[in-house]
Structures are given as C-alpha cells and as structure tokens.
Design a protein around this motif. Sequence first.
Motif, PDB file in Angstrom:
ATOM      1  N   PRO A  13       0.814  -1.220   0.000  1.00 11.91           N
ATOM      2  CA  PRO A  13       0.000   0.000   0.000  1.00 11.91           C
ATOM      3  C   PRO A  13       0.848   1.272   0.000  1.00 11.91           C
ATOM      4  CG  PRO A  13      -0.891  -1.595   1.545  1.00 11.91           C
ATOM      5  CD  PRO A  13       0.433  -2.142   1.093  1.00 11.91           C
ATOM      6  N   THR A  14       1.986   1.232   0.664  1.00  7.74           N
ATOM      7  CA  THR A  14       2.869   2.400   0.702  1.00  7.74           C
ATOM      8  C   THR A  14       3.395   2.730  -0.686  1.00  7.74           C
ATOM      9  OG1 THR A  14       3.542   1.880   2.970  1.00  7.74           O
ATOM     10  CG2 THR A  14       4.955   3.371   1.716  1.00  7.74           C
ATOM     11  N   ASP A  50      -6.945  -0.567  -2.604  1.00  7.57           N
ATOM     12  CA  ASP A  50      -6.945   0.183  -1.349  1.00  7.57           C
ATOM     13  C   ASP A  50      -8.277   0.851  -1.038  1.00  7.57           C
ATOM     14  OD1 ASP A  50      -6.968   2.259  -3.165  1.00  7.57           O
ATOM     15  OD2 ASP A  50      -5.033   3.090  -2.565  1.00  7.57           O
ATOM     16  N   GLY A  51      -9.293   0.590  -1.864  1.00  6.72           N
ATOM     17  CA  GLY A  51     -10.656   0.992  -1.533  1.00  6.72           C
ATOM     18  C   GLY A  51     -11.018   2.443  -1.775  1.00  6.72           C
ATOM     19  N   VAL A  52     -10.180   3.191  -2.479  1.00  6.37           N
ATOM     20  CA  VAL A  52     -10.466   4.611  -2.721  1.00  6.37           C
ATOM     21  C   VAL A  52     -11.800   4.780  -3.443  1.00  6.37           C
ATOM     22  CG1 VAL A  52      -9.723   6.679  -3.962  1.00  6.37           C
ATOM     23  CG2 VAL A  52      -8.063   5.347  -2.652  1.00  6.37           C
ATOM     24  N   LEU A  53     -12.046   3.961  -4.471  1.00  3.76           N
ATOM     25  CA  LEU A  53     -13.315   4.037  -5.192  1.00  3.76           C
ATOM     26  C   LEU A  53     -14.421   3.273  -4.459  1.00  3.76           C
ATOM     27  CD1 LEU A  53     -12.061   3.611  -8.869  1.00  3.76           C
ATOM     28  CD2 LEU A  53     -12.654   5.717  -7.684  1.00  3.76           C
ATOM     29  N   THR A  54     -14.046   2.211  -3.776  1.00  6.90           N
ATOM     30  CA  THR A  54     -15.040   1.416  -3.036  1.00  6.90           C
ATOM     31  C   THR A  54     -15.786   2.273  -2.026  1.00  6.90           C
ATOM     32  OG1 THR A  54     -13.352  -0.330  -3.128  1.00  6.90           O
ATOM     33  CG2 THR A  54     -15.351  -0.788  -1.856  1.00  6.90           C
ATOM     34  N   ALA A  77      -7.644  -0.645   2.698  1.00 11.47           N
ATOM     35  CA  ALA A  77      -9.015  -0.215   2.393  1.00 11.47           C
ATOM     36  C   ALA A  77      -9.810   0.013   3.675  1.00 11.47           C
ATOM     37  CB  ALA A  77      -9.700  -1.254   1.503  1.00 11.47           C
ATOM     38  N   ARG A  78      -9.624  -0.853   4.649  1.00  8.05           N
ATOM     39  CA  ARG A  78     -10.307  -0.671   5.934  1.00  8.05           C
ATOM     40  C   ARG A  78      -9.810   0.595   6.632  1.00  8.05           C
ATOM     41  NH1 ARG A  78      -9.584  -7.066   7.151  1.00  8.05           N
ATOM     42  NH2 ARG A  78     -11.499  -7.777   6.139  1.00  8.05           N
ATOM     43  N   THR A  79      -8.504   0.829   6.548  1.00  4.80           N
ATOM     44  CA  THR A  79      -7.936   2.049   7.125  1.00  4.80           C
ATOM     45  C   THR A  79      -8.512   3.282   6.447  1.00  4.80           C
ATOM     46  OG1 THR A  79      -5.864   0.923   7.690  1.00  4.80           O
ATOM     47  CG2 THR A  79      -5.782   3.321   7.531  1.00  4.80           C
ATOM     48  N   ASN A  80      -8.783   3.152   5.144  1.00 13.29           N
ATOM     49  CA  ASN A  80      -9.338   4.272   4.374  1.00 13.29           C
ATOM     50  C   ASN A  80     -10.834   4.481   4.611  1.00 13.29           C
ATOM     51  OD1 ASN A  80      -6.872   4.961   3.228  1.00 13.29           O
ATOM     52  ND2 ASN A  80      -7.174   3.657   1.426  1.00 13.29           N
ATOM     53  N   GLY A  81     -11.443   3.614   5.418  1.00 10.06           N
ATOM     54  CA  GLY A  81     -12.837   3.824   5.797  1.00 10.06           C
ATOM     55  C   GLY A  81     -13.844   2.923   5.119  1.00 10.06           C
TER      56      GLY A  81
END
Length: 265
Positions: A13-14, A50-54, A77-81
């Motif tokens: 992810p980094t 990483d879930g940005v669009l999710t 993705a979980r960290t991103n909400g």
Amino acid sequence: MEFNKEKTDPWSPTNYKLHANFVPKLVQHDLLTLLSPKSHERILDLGCGDGVLTCQIQEMCKECVGIDKSQSMIEEARTNGCKDVRVIDCEKLIEWINQEGFIDYFDAVFSNAALHWMKNQEAVIEGIAKILKPGGRFVAELGSSGNVQIVEKSLIKALDIRGYNGKELSPWYFPSPEDYKQLLNKYKISVSFISNFPRPTELPTSLGGWVETFGFSFLAPLNDHEKEIVKSEIEGMCRDDAYNSETGKWTDDRVDLKGSTKLKL
C-alpha cells in the motif's frame, strides 16, 4: 470472512500510494458515472485494492462489497474507511459465491485496473455471470492489448539475459476489445459498450518506482542488489520513449479497455 489468503503478498500500500496514486484518479468521474450506482442496489467491487473508489460507491448504494486477493490492500481499504471489504481470490470467485450464497445477488459488478492481473479470465467471467442478478450490469476498465508494452518488453529482456523466461514472469492479461467481447458473450453477458483507447499517463515518481510497485513478479527471482540493477536498466532502456528531459517526468504508455455490459435475461 477471509477466504483464500495468500502466504506471501507482493502488494505494498505504501508503494501504491507513492508511485501509483493516479490509478483511481484516472477513472474517478467517468467510470463511476458509467456505473451510476442507485440507492437500492447491491454492488460488488472486484479487485478493490486500497478501496479509494469502493468507499465512494458504498456511499451511493444500499450495499457494496469490495474484494481483493491482497491482504495488505484490504487492510489499507479498511484504514481508508471502507465498510465491507474482504480478502478473496477473484479467480476463485465461484467457490466464494457458492459458500456465501451470493448466486444472482448483485445488481452490478464494478472493476477498475484489476482484471488484467487475473490470468484465469474464464473463471472470473463465469463467476461474474453467476453473481449478477438477471439483467444486472458489469462495468469495468482494464489494460488492453498494447498496454505498458514499452516497459513490459524491457522487463522481459532484462530477465531473459539473466537466464529467466521473462515472458512467463509477466503477470498480465491485456485483451483486445474483440477478444474480451467474445469471452463475455460466452457466458451470456451482452456487451452494451466496449472500446480501447490510448491513455499515456505521467508518473508521479520514477519508472523504477513503477517497476517496484507493479513489476514485482519480474523482480521476484532476483536478490535485492539485482533488483536495483534491473530497475536502473529498465529506466535506461525506456528513457528515449518514456522520459521527458524538459519536465523530468516519466510517462507510461497505457492502453485501457472500458466497457459496460448486461447479463442476458
């Protein structure tokens, strides 16, 4: 439930955030507009990363489940909400569908920049056809024939001269619109719209950073010292075609395929 975890996870992810933050930005408006989520719908985000669009889709519909093979990207993705994201191997989609009872469950399947990482497309498309409700839609963008061919050819050459089979190390599947339409039709998915188009993309960092983020399967047989040498070699081989000396920026020669389909009734 976490399903089909990988023992080793090559995704970082980094690195993705540093070297590839352009991926969701490229489609943030037009592909989501094509998907057009409705408040009553259930949507599957296949290869959600990483879930940005999710996260955006989850705010627009009744339920959105994001799935990805990478444990580290799902954690990001979980960290991103993101509310509901799961570690699932999309090439084993049917196994997951049967286990969870998701047959004819989703109104739409969405996928961005993920399908070209899946070599077993037959299994993926068969799973999509099974998980969609009758008349449901499949909206996706993926790399098409000719995508990143400059750097891919350079990677293959760099590995070949070291005694490896560079072509076999390539993780990508880049279909033409015609080939992909034929595969979709095989599983009774009717194509409403499909096309490919060049999308040269300026990289936020270096080509070596891109290789580290996306070319990990080519680098896997090498030790750390060899990896650094190969990344430098790739930049040398691609410099004439992919580097702008005036701006100091690298560009990758993306060719994307975008399409919208419906499952036949």
